[in-house]
Enzyme design. Structure first.
Site, PDB file in Angstrom:
ATOM      1  N   ASP A 219      13.236  66.392  58.603  1.00  0.00           N
ATOM      2  CA  ASP A 219      14.327  67.185  59.171  1.00  0.00           C
ATOM      3  C   ASP A 219      15.063  66.354  60.224  1.00  0.00           C
ATOM      4  OD1 ASP A 219      15.779  69.715  59.340  1.00  0.00           O
ATOM      5  OD2 ASP A 219      14.976  69.848  61.358  1.00  0.00           O
TER       6      ASP A 219
ATOM      7  N   GLU B 256      18.326  66.641  63.465  1.00  0.00           N
ATOM      8  CA  GLU B 256      19.321  67.361  64.250  1.00  0.00           C
ATOM      9  C   GLU B 256      20.485  66.406  64.481  1.00  0.00           C
ATOM     10  OE1 GLU B 256      19.233  70.495  64.859  1.00  0.00           O
ATOM     11  OE2 GLU B 256      17.148  70.823  64.234  1.00  0.00           O
TER      12      GLU B 256
ATOM     13  N   HIS C 108      20.691  73.133  69.097  1.00  0.00           N
ATOM     14  CA  HIS C 108      19.529  72.270  69.376  1.00  0.00           C
ATOM     15  C   HIS C 108      19.249  72.057  70.862  1.00  0.00           C
ATOM     16  CE1 HIS C 108      22.445  69.089  70.161  1.00  0.00           C
ATOM     17  NE2 HIS C 108      22.892  69.140  68.905  1.00  0.00           N
TER      18      HIS C 108
ATOM     19  N   HIS D   3      16.546  75.052  67.462  1.00  0.00           N
ATOM     20  CA  HIS D   3      16.229  74.164  66.350  1.00  0.00           C
ATOM     21  C   HIS D   3      15.719  72.834  66.905  1.00  0.00           C
ATOM     22  CE1 HIS D   3      18.755  76.182  62.985  1.00  0.00           C
ATOM     23  NE2 HIS D   3      18.330  77.067  63.862  1.00  0.00           N
TER      24      HIS D   3
ATOM     25  N   ASP E 256      10.672  72.080  63.091  1.00  0.00           N
ATOM     26  CA  ASP E 256      11.216  72.553  61.813  1.00  0.00           C
ATOM     27  C   ASP E 256      10.567  71.842  60.630  1.00  0.00           C
ATOM     28  OD1 ASP E 256      12.792  74.187  63.302  1.00  0.00           O
ATOM     29  OD2 ASP E 256      14.705  73.318  62.693  1.00  0.00           O
TER      30      ASP E 256
END
Length: 238
Positions: A7, A9, A57, A152, A157
């Protein structure tokens, strides 16, 4: 059987507008088991985040200013994902950003390094058409605790997605596939000679019902009922 759940960001939604990765995380699975190995970095994107992305985030420019740039962690990242199947939710988003970052440092594209890429969003849509299939919805559907997910974050995640992926795909592989090779070696096939087994034969009524069901199956499949052919084969051998 080596998989990496990944994952990221980012500073915004479009890498084509020059947005960059600010956090990247990957969790390793082997034979559908967590190995305890993970890859995680916050990155200096050398630009500001969009306000909308910042609300998602919470990673400010001040926090990211002293973090490494992507080129500094690229070799370690590529080594971590080498020859693994990548598991990514909404893969086109993350892959687009990763390919953009790799292109900036002239390191090719993600497909050059990994074995394959599985998009869990596409998988979820196939399993649950017409339903919400974001990560929070999937955590709720598969009883994965996401109470820590107030913002997030790539590492959290990735951990949640790994749990969701294992739950979504449970049952696709047989028990033997999931076992380690050492476990498989413990099994052997033994005969039943000399065993005192109780044999229960079907009653006349049960056999009549059985033949009626087979006749219906044969009618619906144009006379190609596999069970009928097996029984004819058994009779020929007797």
């Amino acid at each position: 059987m080596r998989q990496v759940v990944l994952d990221t960001e980012t500073t915004g939604l479009e890498h084509k507008l020059g947005h960059r990765i600010i956090e990247i995380a990957a969790i390793e699975l082997c034979h559908r088991q967590f190995t305890g190995k993970h890859f995680h970095y916050y990155l200096n994107p050398e630009r500001e985040s969009d306000e909308g992305a910042l609300q998602v985030h919470g990673l400010t420019s001040g926090f990211l200013r002293d973090k490494p740039k992507f080129i500094e962690i690229s070799a370690e990242f590529l080594n971590f994902i080498s020859e693994a199947e990548l598991i990514i939710h909404n893969a086109s988003f993350d892959v687009g950003f990763l390919n953009y970052e790799l292109g900036l440092v002239k390191l090719g594209v993600l497909d050059d390094y990994c074995a394959s890429i599985t998009d869990t969003l596409r998988l979820a849509k196939e399993l649950h058409p017409g339903k919400r299939n974001n990560l929070d919805a999937l955590c709720e559907r598969y009883n994965v605790d996401n109470s820590r997910r107030t913002l997030h974050g790539a590492l959290l995640d990735a951990e949640l997605l790994a749990e969701v992926y294992l739950a979504m795909t449970r049952g696709q592989e047989s028990l033997l596939i999931e076992m380690e090779p050492a476990e498989l070696d413990q099994f052997s096939i033994t005969g039943l000679d000399g065993q005192n087994l109780k044999i229960i034969t079907a009653t006349h009524e049960e056999m009549t019902q059985h033949q009626a069901v087979l006749a219906q199956i044969s009618l619906e499949c144009g006379g190609k009922c596999l069970w009928d052919r097996l029984e004819l084969g058994d009779a020929a051998e007797k």
